[in-house]
Design an enzyme around this catalytic site. Structure first.
Site, PDB file in Angstrom:
ATOM      1  N   GLU A  76       1.097  -1.127  -0.196  1.00 36.89           N
ATOM      2  CA  GLU A  76      -0.177  -0.332  -0.150  1.00 36.89           C
ATOM      3  C   GLU A  76       0.626   1.316   0.613  1.00 36.89           C
ATOM      4  O   GLU A  76       0.734   2.432  -0.639  1.00 36.89           O
ATOM      5  CB  GLU A  76      -0.958  -0.424   0.960  1.00 36.89           C
ATOM      6  CG  GLU A  76      -1.748  -0.613   0.825  1.00 36.89           C
ATOM      7  CD  GLU A  76      -1.309  -2.343   1.398  1.00 36.89           C
ATOM      8  OE1 GLU A  76      -2.087  -3.339   1.054  1.00 36.89           O
ATOM      9  OE2 GLU A  76      -0.371  -2.475   2.125  1.00 36.89           O
ATOM     10  N   HIS A 103      10.143  14.893  10.480  1.00 34.20           N
ATOM     11  CA  HIS A 103      11.150  15.617   8.929  1.00 34.20           C
ATOM     12  C   HIS A 103      10.943  15.632   7.920  1.00 34.20           C
ATOM     13  O   HIS A 103      12.007  15.276   7.052  1.00 34.20           O
ATOM     14  CB  HIS A 103      11.638  14.073   9.671  1.00 34.20           C
ATOM     15  CG  HIS A 103      12.618  13.918  11.440  1.00 34.20           C
ATOM     16  ND1 HIS A 103      13.542  13.209  11.990  1.00 34.20           N
ATOM     17  CD2 HIS A 103      12.201  15.165  12.363  1.00 34.20           C
ATOM     18  CE1 HIS A 103      14.203  13.800  13.028  1.00 34.20           C
ATOM     19  NE2 HIS A 103      13.850  14.967  13.221  1.00 34.20           N
TER      20      HIS A 103
END
Length: 174
Positions: A76, A103
Site C-alpha cells: 500500500e 522530518h
C-alpha cells in the site's frame, strides 16, 4: 482536515473503525475503497486513488492527509508513493508516525492491519495527524531533492546515476 483512506480486504474492518474515529474527531473522511469484503481484491487502485486525492487537495490548498492499510502496509505504501507529490511512510510505532510528519513531511501513512491492533493504529494515526512538519532547513532541503528527482530524474550536483535514464530499466536479454 480532510483524510483520504484506502485499504484492501485485510484492512477493511480497520478502515471502518478508523472512519468513525476520524469523523467523530471532526475530520472529513474520503473513503477510496473497497466498499465490501473481497478476499481477492487488489489494493493498488484504492491506494493510488487515496494518494491522488491527497495530492489534488494539497495542490488546491486544502489541508489533507492520507492513510492506507493492508496486511503488512508495504504494498500500500509502494502504491501511494507512485503518485507524484506523495511521500508515504510505513508506520509501525509512535516514533515512526511522528517522525514521518516532523522530518519527512509525509502526507500519507501506511499501516499493516495484520501487524497492529486497531487501538495502536488509531494512536499512530492521531499522532501523525497532530504532528506538524518541523520546517528545519535540512528536512526542507532533502524533501526538495526528492521532488527534484521525481520531476527531472536527477538531483543536481548530488551524483545520481542518470546513465540508465529516469527510472528506466532495460529488459534482460533472452
Amino acid at each position: 482536515m480532510r483524510i483520504h483512506i484506502a485499504t484492501d480486504h485485510a484492512g477493511l474492518e480497520f478502515s471502518r473503525t478508523l472512519q468513525a474515529h476520524l469523523t467523530n474527531g471532526g475530520h472529513e473522511v474520503v473513503d477510496h475503497g473497497p466498499a465490501e469484503y473481497d478476499a481477492l481484491d487488489d489494493y493498488p487502485a484504492f491506494c493510488i486513488n487515496a494518494a491522488l486525492g491527497v495530492a489534488r487537495d494539497q495542490a488546491a490548498g486544502v489541508r489533507a492527509l492520507g492513510v492506507v492499510f493492508g496486511g503488512s502496509g508495504n504494498g500500500e505504501q509502494i502504491a501511494a508513493n507512485k503518485v507524484r507529490g506523495i511521500r508515504a511512510a510505513l508506520v509501525w510505532s509512535m516514533d515512526t508516525a511522528i517522525l514521518a510528519r516532523e522530518h519527512n513531511d509525509a502526507n500519507v501513512i501506511s499501516i499493516g492491519a495484520r501487524q497492529h491492533t486497531v487501538e495502536e493504529a488509531i494512536r499512530y494515526i492521531d499522532a501523525f495527524i497532530a504532528e506538524p512538519f518541523s520546517g528545519d532547513e535540512r528536512h526542507v532541503r532533502r524533501i526538495a531533492q526528492l521532488a527534484e528527482y521525481e520531476t527531472t530524474g536527477d538531483i543536481a550536483g548530488k551524483g545520481v546515476d542518470t546513465s540508465a535514464g529516469s527510472a528506466q530499466v532495460s529488459e534482460p536479454e533472452a
